[in-house]
Design an enzyme around this catalytic site. Structure first.
Site, short mmCIF file in Angstrom:
data_model
loop_
_atom_site.label_atom_id
_atom_site.label_comp_id
_atom_site.label_asym_id
_atom_site.label_seq_id
_atom_site.Cartn_x
_atom_site.Cartn_y
_atom_site.Cartn_z
N CYS A 69 -112.26 -46.83 127.18
CA CYS A 69 -111.38 -48.24 127.64
C CYS A 69 -112.47 -49.27 127.66
O CYS A 69 -113.14 -48.84 126.77
CB CYS A 69 -111.19 -47.40 128.76
SG CYS A 69 -109.87 -46.20 128.75
N MET A 70 -111.86 -50.04 128.51
CA MET A 70 -113.46 -51.69 128.18
C MET A 70 -113.89 -51.32 128.36
O MET A 70 -115.69 -51.60 128.22
CB MET A 70 -111.97 -52.41 129.33
CG MET A 70 -113.21 -54.05 128.91
SD MET A 70 -112.58 -55.51 130.04
CE MET A 70 -110.65 -54.80 129.39
N ASP A 71 -114.47 -50.27 130.10
CA ASP A 71 -115.70 -50.15 130.40
C ASP A 71 -116.40 -48.75 130.77
O ASP A 71 -117.70 -48.25 130.74
CB ASP A 71 -115.51 -50.92 131.56
CG ASP A 71 -114.59 -51.69 132.20
OD1 ASP A 71 -115.53 -52.40 131.53
OD2 ASP A 71 -113.85 -52.18 133.15
N ARG A 128 -136.38 -58.24 101.03
CA ARG A 128 -135.28 -58.40 101.99
C ARG A 128 -134.80 -57.35 103.03
O ARG A 128 -133.43 -57.65 103.08
CB ARG A 128 -134.30 -59.56 101.86
CG ARG A 128 -134.42 -60.80 102.42
CD ARG A 128 -133.88 -61.47 101.52
NE ARG A 128 -132.58 -61.12 101.06
CZ ARG A 128 -131.65 -61.80 99.82
NH1 ARG A 128 -132.80 -62.34 99.06
NH2 ARG A 128 -130.96 -61.56 99.91
N ARG A 153 -120.25 -66.01 98.08
CA ARG A 153 -119.75 -65.54 98.93
C ARG A 153 -121.04 -67.08 99.62
O ARG A 153 -120.70 -68.29 99.19
CB ARG A 153 -120.78 -64.70 100.20
CG ARG A 153 -120.53 -64.56 101.72
CD ARG A 153 -121.12 -63.45 101.98
NE ARG A 153 -122.56 -63.52 102.05
CZ ARG A 153 -123.54 -62.35 103.36
NH1 ARG A 153 -122.71 -61.38 103.77
NH2 ARG A 153 -124.65 -62.53 102.73
N HIS A 206 -128.27 -62.66 96.00
CA HIS A 206 -127.98 -61.90 97.27
C HIS A 206 -126.84 -60.27 96.48
O HIS A 206 -126.52 -60.63 95.87
CB HIS A 206 -127.20 -61.84 98.32
CG HIS A 206 -127.03 -60.80 99.15
ND1 HIS A 206 -128.39 -59.39 99.77
CD2 HIS A 206 -126.26 -60.54 100.54
CE1 HIS A 206 -128.31 -59.46 101.33
NE2 HIS A 206 -126.59 -59.44 101.69
N TYR A 218 -106.01 -43.37 128.45
CA TYR A 218 -104.84 -44.61 128.28
C TYR A 218 -104.22 -43.39 127.03
O TYR A 218 -104.42 -43.51 126.16
CB TYR A 218 -105.60 -45.51 127.85
CG TYR A 218 -105.43 -46.33 129.47
CD1 TYR A 218 -105.09 -46.52 129.96
CD2 TYR A 218 -106.96 -47.49 129.28
CE1 TYR A 218 -105.71 -47.91 131.70
CE2 TYR A 218 -106.97 -48.26 129.87
CZ TYR A 218 -106.57 -48.48 131.38
OH TYR A 218 -107.00 -49.44 131.96
N LYS A 239 -131.95 -61.07 111.81
CA LYS A 239 -131.16 -62.13 112.51
C LYS A 239 -130.15 -61.10 113.22
O LYS A 239 -130.50 -60.24 113.78
CB LYS A 239 -130.31 -62.49 110.98
CG LYS A 239 -129.81 -61.15 110.55
CD LYS A 239 -129.02 -61.44 109.10
CE LYS A 239 -127.95 -60.25 108.09
NZ LYS A 239 -128.09 -60.29 107.46
#
Ligand SMILES: *Cc1c(COP(=O)(O)O)cnc(C)c1O
Length: 378
Positions: free
Chosen positions: A315-317, A222, A134, A166, A268, A35
């Protein structure tokens, strides 16, 4: 042209890990869980590697993932378990012989309707909730679900191929909850047997239970995370302990290297301040690529021969490393995670640094990270 960052997937490691898991459960078939794009390793290449390692079945959460495997020409048994009403892929899944999980009566009805529409007998596995709360039918709803399935089976509309559940605390094998869930699972199997169901596979064991709970192996195990050489965590300990090898290595190339004075705040918020004059290296990966922001100040990276910690915020990048006075240059490769045997940090190390689990580290790399596959079948 070299990519700025590469996620390399070792298909031989996946195959070898499946062999290790088979050896842990010698009396059971192995269903390799693929998955979420095979936990970030690439659905089809990882599935083929798992089959090469001896997996008998494949497992996906979504019906669409199972259908994608069929479209790639993979004919082995596939189980899928998570779908909402009017799932666009149900008809195709039933038509192509995917084992579809039913946890509720409406799901059995939908499978039966799809089977009639396609002129085939649907393969259905019933899921019982033994305590995770679940997915799966609760103990009170189970007898009615079983009766409904038995009636559809007698009518020739479906075939109940499996019954499964599960664990909630598989990573704590000594927990009493596991024993309670096993008891509830056996009781549910008895109810199904009394209703005339004769499933080919009964199963409850994920990776942790495959490695540490032989009483939970039944007809099939599994495993997911262990197929990729990452530990389920908890009481299980490091993957090397079981002979498992991490399949994923995340590397990046330094985008900029520069000297800065002591007392310089970095990234930052200036949460890291250089103690002395030093060399900073800029790593062009950030939280948009799946590097957890929570690992700021802590995430380990092998760079210029040593393991460093992220300097300041992610940071983001991008993020920054303090390389001290070690020699480094732009384009040099750094390793975020890979193999402990090669002296690299691991996905488990990043999980600790970010207060999460190895699963989240390997499944969340973003689409900007270039992927390559090595090993047989790549
Ligand atoms: C993800 C999943 C697995 C595999 O679990 P691991 O802990 O990765 O081994 C097995 N069964 C179900 C139902 C799952 O959702």
């Amino acid at each position: 042209m070299l990519p700025r960052a590469t996620c390399e997937v070792d298909l031989d490691a996946i195959a070898a890990n499946v062999e290790v898991l088979r050896a842990h459960a010698p009396g059971s078939a192995v269903l390799a869980v693929v998955k979420a794009d095979a936990y970030g390793h690439g659905l089809v290449p990882a599935a083929r590697a798992a089959l090469a390692g001896g997996a008998d079945w494949l497992g996906t959460a979504l019906l669409a993932e199972a259908v994608a495997l069929r479209q790639a020409g993979i004919a082995v048994p596939i189980l899928a378990w998570l779908w909402a009403p009017q799932d666009a892929d149900l008809a195709e899944a039933v038509l192509t012989g995917v084992d579809v999980t039913a946890s509720a009566g409406w799901q059995l009805e939908a499978c039966a309707a799809a089977a009639r529409g396609a002129g085939v007998r649907a393969r259905v596995q019933l899921k019982v909730d033994t305590g995770l709360a679940r997915n799966g039918a609760s103990a009170t709803d189970w007898p009615a679900l079983v009766e409904q399935a038995a009636a559809l089976e007698r009518a020739g509309t479906i075939r109940v191929t499996g019954i499964w559940s599960h664990f909630a605390l598989a990573d704590a094998p000594s927990s009493a909850t596991n024993a309670e869930q096993l008891g509830a699972f056996r009781a549910a199997l008895d109810v199904a047997g009394a209703a005339g169901l004769t499933p080919q596979v009964r199963h409850i064991a994920n990776s942790a239970a495959t490695l540490a709970a032989p009483a939970a192996h039944f007809d099939l195990v599994r495993p997911g995370i262990a197929v990729y050489g990452v530990s389920p965590g908890g009481e299980l300990g490091r993957p090397e302990r079981y002979g498992l090898r991490p399949a994923m290595t995340l590397r990046a190339r330094l985008a900029l290297v520069k000297r800065v004075p002591g007392g310089q705040g970095v990234s930052y918020g200036h949460e890291y301040v250089t103690p002395d004059e030093t060399t900073l290296g800029l790593v062009p990966l950030g939280y948009a690529d799946g590097i957890p922001r929570a690992a700021g100040g802590r995430g380990p990276v092998l760079a210029a021969g040593r393991i460093r910690r992220v300097a300041g915020r992610v940071c983001m990048d991008q993020f920054v490393l303090d390389l001290g006075d070690d020699r480094a240059g732009e384009g040099d490769e750094v390793v975020l995670f890979g193999s402990a045997a090669r002296g690299e940090p691991t996905a488990e190390d990043w999980a600790v640094a970010a207060g999460t689990i190895g699963y989240e580290i390997i499944t969340r790399l973003g689409p900007r990270v270039h992927r390559t596959w090595v090993g047989t079948g790549a």
